[in-house]
Scaffold this active site. Sequence first.
Site, PDB file in Angstrom:
ATOM      1  N   SER A   3       0.850  -1.197   0.000  1.00  0.00           N
ATOM      2  CA  SER A   3       0.000   0.000   0.000  1.00  0.00           C
ATOM      3  C   SER A   3       0.878   1.237   0.000  1.00  0.00           C
ATOM      4  CB  SER A   3      -0.892   0.010   1.246  1.00  0.00           C
ATOM      5  OG  SER A   3      -1.349   1.327   1.476  1.00  0.00           O
TER       6      SER A   3
ATOM      7  N   HIS B 131      -1.186  -1.268  -4.257  1.00  0.00           N
ATOM      8  CA  HIS B 131      -2.455  -0.860  -3.650  1.00  0.00           C
ATOM      9  C   HIS B 131      -2.435   0.658  -3.464  1.00  0.00           C
ATOM     10  CE1 HIS B 131      -6.040  -1.623  -1.129  1.00  0.00           C
ATOM     11  NE2 HIS B 131      -5.567  -0.676  -0.325  1.00  0.00           N
TER      12      HIS B 131
ATOM     13  N   ASP C  78      -4.333   3.847  -2.179  1.00  0.00           N
ATOM     14  CA  ASP C  78      -5.405   4.303  -1.282  1.00  0.00           C
ATOM     15  C   ASP C  78      -5.824   5.726  -1.611  1.00  0.00           C
ATOM     16  OD1 ASP C  78      -5.852   2.134   0.679  1.00  0.00           O
ATOM     17  OD2 ASP C  78      -3.714   2.394   1.048  1.00  0.00           O
TER      18      ASP C  78
ATOM     19  N   MET D 102      -8.232   8.751  -0.560  1.00  0.00           N
ATOM     20  CA  MET D 102      -9.023   9.244   0.580  1.00  0.00           C
ATOM     21  C   MET D 102      -9.416  10.693   0.350  1.00  0.00           C
ATOM     22  SD  MET D 102      -6.602   7.838   3.590  1.00  0.00           S
ATOM     23  CE  MET D 102      -6.277   6.090   3.828  1.00  0.00           C
TER      24      MET D 102
ATOM     25  N   HIS E  94      -8.109   1.526  -4.167  1.00  0.00           N
ATOM     26  CA  HIS E  94      -9.044   1.400  -3.044  1.00  0.00           C
ATOM     27  C   HIS E  94      -9.663   2.779  -2.775  1.00  0.00           C
ATOM     28  CE1 HIS E  94      -9.395   0.520   1.604  1.00  0.00           C
ATOM     29  NE2 HIS E  94     -10.575   0.672   1.028  1.00  0.00           N
TER      30      HIS E  94
ATOM     31  N   MET F 258     -11.687   5.274  -0.887  1.00  0.00           N
ATOM     32  CA  MET F 258     -12.301   5.599   0.402  1.00  0.00           C
ATOM     33  C   MET F 258     -12.840   7.019   0.272  1.00  0.00           C
ATOM     34  SD  MET F 258      -9.403   3.908   2.833  1.00  0.00           S
ATOM     35  CE  MET F 258      -8.197   3.904   1.517  1.00  0.00           C
TER      36      MET F 258
ATOM     37  N   MET G  16     -11.845  -5.036   5.390  1.00  0.00           N
ATOM     38  CA  MET G  16     -10.930  -4.170   6.141  1.00  0.00           C
ATOM     39  C   MET G  16     -10.618  -4.808   7.494  1.00  0.00           C
ATOM     40  SD  MET G  16     -10.109  -1.690   4.198  1.00  0.00           S
ATOM     41  CE  MET G  16      -9.083  -0.853   5.430  1.00  0.00           C
TER      42      MET G  16
ATOM     43  N   GLY H 156      -8.478   4.600   6.873  1.00  0.00           N
ATOM     44  CA  GLY H 156      -8.071   5.992   7.086  1.00  0.00           C
ATOM     45  C   GLY H 156      -6.578   6.181   7.294  1.00  0.00           C
ATOM     46  N   PHE H 157      -5.952   5.228   7.973  1.00  0.00           N
ATOM     47  CA  PHE H 157      -4.542   5.417   8.318  1.00  0.00           C
ATOM     48  C   PHE H 157      -3.772   4.107   8.233  1.00  0.00           C
ATOM     49  CE2 PHE H 157      -7.050   8.598  10.445  1.00  0.00           C
ATOM     50  CZ  PHE H 157      -6.371   9.780  10.142  1.00  0.00           C
ATOM     51  N   GLY H 158      -2.497   4.232   7.898  1.00  0.00           N
ATOM     52  CA  GLY H 158      -1.620   3.080   7.941  1.00  0.00           C
ATOM     53  C   GLY H 158      -1.109   2.878   9.367  1.00  0.00           C
ATOM     54  N   GLY H 159      -0.499   1.736   9.601  1.00  0.00           N
ATOM     55  CA  GLY H 159       0.177   1.497  10.875  1.00  0.00           C
ATOM     56  C   GLY H 159      -0.724   1.162  12.053  1.00  0.00           C
TER      57      GLY H 159
ATOM     58  N   ASP I  59      -6.863  -5.841   4.357  1.00  0.00           N
ATOM     59  CA  ASP I  59      -6.126  -4.575   4.349  1.00  0.00           C
ATOM     60  C   ASP I  59      -6.122  -3.982   5.753  1.00  0.00           C
ATOM     61  OD1 ASP I  59      -5.053  -2.101   3.749  1.00  0.00           O
ATOM     62  OD2 ASP I  59      -6.731  -1.432   2.501  1.00  0.00           O
ATOM     63  N   GLY I  60      -4.910  -3.870   6.305  1.00  0.00           N
ATOM     64  CA  GLY I  60      -4.766  -3.236   7.616  1.00  0.00           C
ATOM     65  C   GLY I  60      -4.065  -4.132   8.615  1.00  0.00           C
TER      66      GLY I  60
ATOM     67  N   GLY J 102       1.162  -2.072   4.138  1.00  0.00           N
ATOM     68  CA  GLY J 102       1.786  -0.765   3.948  1.00  0.00           C
ATOM     69  C   GLY J 102       3.024  -0.604   4.799  1.00  0.00           C
TER      70      GLY J 102
HETATM   71  C1  DX5 Z   1      -5.975   2.105   5.487  1.00  0.00           C
HETATM   72  C2  DX5 Z   1      -5.552   1.723   4.099  1.00  0.00           C
HETATM   73  C3  DX5 Z   1      -4.488   0.708   4.059  1.00  0.00           C
HETATM   74  C4  DX5 Z   1      -3.225   1.086   4.779  1.00  0.00           C
HETATM   75  C5  DX5 Z   1      -2.677  -0.175   5.373  1.00  0.00           C
HETATM   76  O1  DX5 Z   1      -7.170   2.764   5.428  1.00  0.00           O
HETATM   77  O2  DX5 Z   1      -6.647   1.238   3.362  1.00  0.00           O
HETATM   78  O3  DX5 Z   1      -4.221   0.271   2.740  1.00  0.00           O
HETATM   79  O4  DX5 Z   1      -2.249   1.682   3.980  1.00  0.00           O
HETATM   80  O5  DX5 Z   1      -1.556   0.129   6.120  1.00  0.00           O
HETATM   81  P1  DX5 Z   1      -0.876  -0.900   7.126  1.00  0.00           P
HETATM   82  O6  DX5 Z   1      -0.486  -2.102   6.325  1.00  0.00           O
HETATM   83  O7  DX5 Z   1       0.287  -0.138   7.649  1.00  0.00           O
HETATM   84  O8  DX5 Z   1      -1.900  -1.237   8.179  1.00  0.00           O
HETATM   85 ZN    ZN Z   2      -6.313   0.255   1.418  1.00  0.00          ZN
END
Ligand code: DX5
Ligand code: ZN
Length: 218
Positions: A15, A40, A42, A44, A73, A75, A144, A149-152, A178-179, A200
Amino acid sequence: MIIKECYLLQKICPSILSADFAELAKDANRMADAGADMLHVDIMDGQFVPNISLGLPVLECLNKKCDLPMDVHLMIVRPQDYIQRFAKAGADIITFHVESDCNPLECIQQIKACGCKAGISIKPNTPVMEIKPYLALVDMVLVMTVEPGFGGQSFMQDMMGKVYELRSICPDLDIEVDGGINHETAKIVTEAGANVLVAGSYLFGAEDASAAIASLRY
Ligand code: DX5
Ligand code: ZN
């Protein structure tokens, strides 16, 4: 069910939310060289999720510089207004959220009319029941495993019931998660029946991207 024993291909999708946005093409190609199957992307809008990432012109430029299939993806609140433009910008798969303000059937039809594969996604609080009417029409379902909304963020293991349920109903469908995917959680999602794994922070934060991608394959 372990997908390894199934004919469905396992795909690893970095991602780009965790990439260096000033070096996107370089980072994307680093993942391609390391063995990624798709990228991937994202998208947003700051409304469907409380974050803003990137949009059409960035995808268009990235697609010219990276040969990986683009797994987009969405969002965003009104995916239907943007499907054609994302397809034109280079999307290969377009996934929208059933919770967004759209007619899912029309969304799927529009995505396919653009020549892309269609995916439908559910957030953690949305049951499989909500997408059952569309399962026979889509190419992929995205479950999901964090709030979008956020990575990590931390992996939500209680989403595995949905993956297992979907895999039982649809043995041939691509099921994406994903996530919070890393070496440990990849095993859990694969055993539950997922075959398309988005990661990601785990992949972009790894010193050795090839080893990290290989570590997600079970
Ligand atoms: C979150 C995104 C993901 C995100 C995943 O809303 O859809 O694609 O980048 O990040 P990780 O793998 O760090 O959880
Ligand atoms: Zn995603």
